[in-house]
Scaffold this motif. Sequence first.
Motif, short mmCIF file in Angstrom:
data_model
loop_
_atom_site.label_atom_id
_atom_site.label_comp_id
_atom_site.label_asym_id
_atom_site.label_seq_id
_atom_site.Cartn_x
_atom_site.Cartn_y
_atom_site.Cartn_z
N ARG A 24 -18.09 38.26 -73.82
CA ARG A 24 -19.46 38.79 -73.67
C ARG A 24 -20.36 38.28 -74.79
N ALA A 226 -17.08 40.16 -63.29
CA ALA A 226 -17.64 40.83 -64.46
C ALA A 226 -19.05 40.33 -64.75
N ARG A 229 -21.61 41.87 -62.33
CA ARG A 229 -21.98 43.24 -62.72
C ARG A 229 -22.89 43.21 -63.94
N TRP A 230 -22.63 42.31 -64.88
CA TRP A 230 -23.46 42.22 -66.08
C TRP A 230 -24.91 41.89 -65.70
N LEU A 234 -26.42 46.79 -66.80
CA LEU A 234 -25.45 47.77 -67.25
C LEU A 234 -26.02 48.56 -68.41
N THR A 235 -25.63 49.81 -68.51
CA THR A 235 -25.93 50.57 -69.72
C THR A 235 -25.01 50.07 -70.83
N ALA A 237 -22.90 51.68 -72.56
CA ALA A 237 -21.56 52.23 -72.37
C ALA A 237 -20.81 51.51 -71.26
N GLU A 238 -21.51 51.17 -70.18
CA GLU A 238 -20.87 50.44 -69.08
C GLU A 238 -20.47 49.04 -69.52
N ALA A 239 -21.32 48.40 -70.33
CA ALA A 239 -20.99 47.06 -70.82
C ALA A 239 -19.75 47.10 -71.71
N ASP A 240 -19.66 48.12 -72.56
CA ASP A 240 -18.48 48.23 -73.43
C ASP A 240 -17.22 48.48 -72.62
N GLU A 241 -17.36 49.22 -71.52
CA GLU A 241 -16.19 49.48 -70.68
C GLU A 241 -15.78 48.24 -69.89
N LEU A 242 -16.74 47.48 -69.43
CA LEU A 242 -16.44 46.29 -68.63
C LEU A 242 -15.93 45.14 -69.49
#
Length: 289
Positions: A24, A226, A229-230, A234-235, A237-242
């Motif tokens: 990322r 991935a 989705r990016w 993404l929020t 938090a969602e970016a950190d999870e993905l």
Amino acid sequence: MPARLFVATPTKLLNFADCKRKYRYTYLETPRPPKGPAWAHNTVGASVHETLADFWRWPAGRRTAMEAVNRLRSNWRHEGFRDDAQSARWRERAADMVGLYLKDIDPYFEPRGVERTVSFTTARASLRGRVDRIDERPARDGSGGTELAIVDYKTGRRPLTPTDARSSLAMALYVLGARRVLRRACTRVELHHLPTNTIAAADHDEESLARHQRRAESIADDAAAAEERWHAGLTPAEADELFPPEPSPLCGWCDFARVCPQGRRAAPTKEPWAGLDEGDGPPLVSEDL
């Protein structure tokens, strides 16, 4: 409409497989987070690679080991070293590696490719990479034809084995790309380890190449999903999870360790010169060239 192909190099695929957080930071964040300082071992590797590439581009009459050594010394860079003394010491060690490697090289041999980009496509991905050298040699099956060999220069401190050559995803993808671009038989991969002046070689078969291709396609599929989705948004938090980190002792070597809390907890950040082997090194050979 046909599905859009995911474009990738072996390095990009392996970055995703090894640590999605690093992927990322490298390929998606804008602006990209700041990297740490340059690594001295990368400076050594780049200088050696550039010198050997120039060597094969010169006319045959200029291709001598001493000419290459002089080129390396005159174009040496100092990024990442502790001080001028360490930089000068490694300039001479790198010169010795190159000189010893080229001492008995036939200057009239012409590689089929030097720093050559090769590529091929699958149903889902467009894969490409740049090969240090591609040799065209007499076929070993006695047919009278020729075959290609993929050559990759290595300057790391760990000696290499045929298993390293055969298990390398990048080398297998280079074989497939060279077959596609140059339309020659190719199964041979060679890691030329300059610190020990040794060659770790292996021959692929169709099964092993297919296995590497399947692995590359699987990584590419996951990375493409991935990225989709990016780009959809993404929020944080969602970016950190993905794109989670993969904390390990290797985090100390990561370019982004300074901006990754999990990486800093996993391993202390290394000094820029920590990757150098400060042992006795290869014998000095310049006076014999």
